[in-house]
Enzyme design. Structure first.
Site, PDB file in Angstrom:
ATOM      1  N   LYS A  58       4.409  -6.052   2.041  1.00 30.40           N
ATOM      2  CA  LYS A  58       4.954  -6.230   3.387  1.00 30.40           C
ATOM      3  C   LYS A  58       4.774  -7.712   3.705  1.00 30.40           C
ATOM      4  CE  LYS A  58       6.668  -4.397   7.179  1.00 30.40           C
ATOM      5  NZ  LYS A  58       8.042  -3.883   7.267  1.00 30.40           N
TER       6      LYS A  58
ATOM      7  N   ASP B 120       2.394   9.780  -3.417  1.00 28.62           N
ATOM      8  CA  ASP B 120       2.591  11.158  -2.967  1.00 28.62           C
ATOM      9  C   ASP B 120       4.068  11.442  -2.726  1.00 28.62           C
ATOM     10  OD1 ASP B 120      -0.021  11.898  -3.093  1.00 28.62           O
ATOM     11  OD2 ASP B 120      -0.129  12.642  -1.038  1.00 28.62           O
TER      12      ASP B 120
ATOM     13  N   TYR C 225      -8.860   0.077   2.251  1.00 31.01           N
ATOM     14  CA  TYR C 225      -9.795   1.206   2.180  1.00 31.01           C
ATOM     15  C   TYR C 225     -11.236   0.748   1.954  1.00 31.01           C
ATOM     16  CZ  TYR C 225      -5.799   4.416   1.900  1.00 31.01           C
ATOM     17  OH  TYR C 225      -4.672   5.126   2.166  1.00 31.01           O
TER      18      TYR C 225
ATOM     19  N   ASP D   9      -1.075   4.798  -2.038  1.00 28.67           N
ATOM     20  CA  ASP D   9      -1.503   6.144  -1.658  1.00 28.67           C
ATOM     21  C   ASP D   9      -0.296   6.935  -1.132  1.00 28.67           C
ATOM     22  OD1 ASP D   9      -3.009   8.304  -0.947  1.00 28.67           O
ATOM     23  OD2 ASP D   9      -4.176   7.309   0.604  1.00 28.67           O
TER      24      ASP D   9
ATOM     25  N   ASP E 201       8.586  -0.418   3.594  1.00 29.09           N
ATOM     26  CA  ASP E 201       9.448   0.499   4.351  1.00 29.09           C
ATOM     27  C   ASP E 201      10.735   0.770   3.586  1.00 29.09           C
ATOM     28  OD1 ASP E 201       9.720  -2.228   4.788  1.00 29.09           O
ATOM     29  OD2 ASP E 201      10.527  -2.016   6.806  1.00 29.09           O
TER      30      ASP E 201
END
Ligand code: NAD
Length: 361
Positions: A192, A253, A141, A249, A225
């Protein structure tokens, strides 16, 4: 420690939920003689109306002085048409980055009384208590270079850069290990590492820190994942989850929704010294503002997080969380968590019920 709090009620339902939370703060401060003091400031749309900018210098000075900041929510349709650089949400980003609030804590706790509100089966989520620790000021970001460029063939190409220095990884991992030592002593680091070098370094750095300084914490690693899948398959396997900005992020959620209602979820953003900004996970809900129907519990639970993480007042934090549990036991529900057989109450009545429950302890 001077124990000074800055209260920023914000916009939309912000002033309503904050009024309820402030009553709870007042009660716990008096009851346990915590010695806290607080003042008010403006942020977001309210600040634009008063000073023309979302994060005025006066608010920045107050925030700098405070040990903790309690925020309602900012934004709303009234300010959507104004220039992007001075919109209410920009004030939020400014305060986070100026105070270097790099550690975002998002608990996903499901009160057993609300197990039916989850979209998952009650037995999978009842008693859920996960803490997601997300790195908030680095990663893709913020990484440079970034942009949209034109290729030689005239086609446009968008690009971003995911970067983490060892020091950034260490400081967020340290937060996760420290918090895990106060809970279930388990940390799952999500990356990852099979595809992205930046997370290969992430995994290596987290592992080295655990071996050197936190041998008593059980550390595991999971690809993002798989983590997304495990969160809905068997979420209770997690205690503390630590991850970077982008993965955090999305996963925070997802974890939040396991609990069913956004009106119940607090959050904290901390700097290296424990100074923090505490706020509900939801926005300013302009669709229900001014109607005395918003759920104030996420903001009240944010007060509990503030007492726990900035002021180290565990007893006070637990008292507020127990009071919220007691109110749910009494069957009181705001509209967003209402179910058959329960008693529907408004924002003010819900806040007052928590205050009354605190009196009873
Ligand atoms: P929102 O979270 O404000 O609302 C989403 C839905 O949830 C709405 O139907 C709302 O009524 C409901 N809801 C939210 N909080 C509730 C509560 N406490 N009790 C009962 N119901 C509740 O998200 P949105 O509609 O996408 O955004 C509205 C405004 O809030 C926008 O201006 C947005 O930019 C801003 N926003 C601010 C923050 C923040 O201040 N941290 C976060 C997200 C969105």
């Amino acid at each position: 420690m001077k124990k000074q709090i800055l209260i920023l009620a914000g916009d939309g339902i912000g002033p309503e939920i904050m009024a309820a939370a402030e009553k709870v703060l007042h009660k716990i401060n008096a009851k346990l003689q915590l010695g806290l003091s607080w003042e008010h400031g403006v942020l977001g749309g309210a600040a634009i109306d008063a000073h023309g900018v979302p994060y005025p210098a006066a608010t920045a000075a107050q925030a700098e002085q405070a040990d903790a900041i309690l925020l309602g929510a900012v934004g709303g349709p009234k300010w959507e048409q104004i220039e992007r650089s001075i919109r209410p949400e920009r004030g939020l980003l400014q305060i986070r980055s100026e105070l270097n609030l790099f550690a975002n804590l998002r608990p996903a706790i499901l009160y057993p009384q609300l197990a039916d509100a989850s979209s998952l089966k009650a037995e999978i989520v009842a008693g859920l208590d996960i803490l997601i620790v997300r790195e908030l000021t680095g990663g893709i970001y913020f990484g440079q270079p970034r942009g949209i460029r034109e290729l030689e063939n005239g086609e446009k190409q968008g690009f971003n850069t995911d970067v983490y220095a060892e020091s950034e990884i260490k400081r967020i991992a340290k937060v996760a290990f420290e918090l895990a030592s106060l809970r279930g002593s388990k940390v799952c680091s999500v990356d990852k590492a099979n595809v992205l070098e930046v997370t290969e370094l992430w995994r290596q750095t987290v592992t080295e820190l655990q071996q050197a300084e936190y041998p008593d914490i059980q550390l595991s690693h999971m690809y993002v994942d798989n983590a997304a899948m495990q969160l809905v398959r068997a979420p209770k396997q997690f205690d503390v989850v630590v991850t970077g900005n982008l993965f955090g992020d999305i996963l925070s959620d997802e974890a939040a929704m396991l609990t069913g209602s956004i009106g119940m979820l607090p959050s904290a953003s901390l700097d290296e010294k424990g100074k923090g900004m505490y706020e509900p996970c939801h926005g300013s809900a302009p669709d229900i503002a001014g109607q005395n129907i918003a759920n104030p519990l996420a903001t009240i639970l944010s007060v509990a997080m503030m007492l726990r993480y900035t002021f180290r007042e565990e007893e006070a934090a637990k008292a507020i969380e127990s009071a919220v549990g007691a109110v749910l036991d009494q069957g009181l529900r705001t509209a967003d968590i209402m179910s058959t057989g329960m008693q529907k109450v408004g924002t003010i009545a819900m806040g007052d019920a928590v205050v009354a429950a605190l009196d009873a302890f």
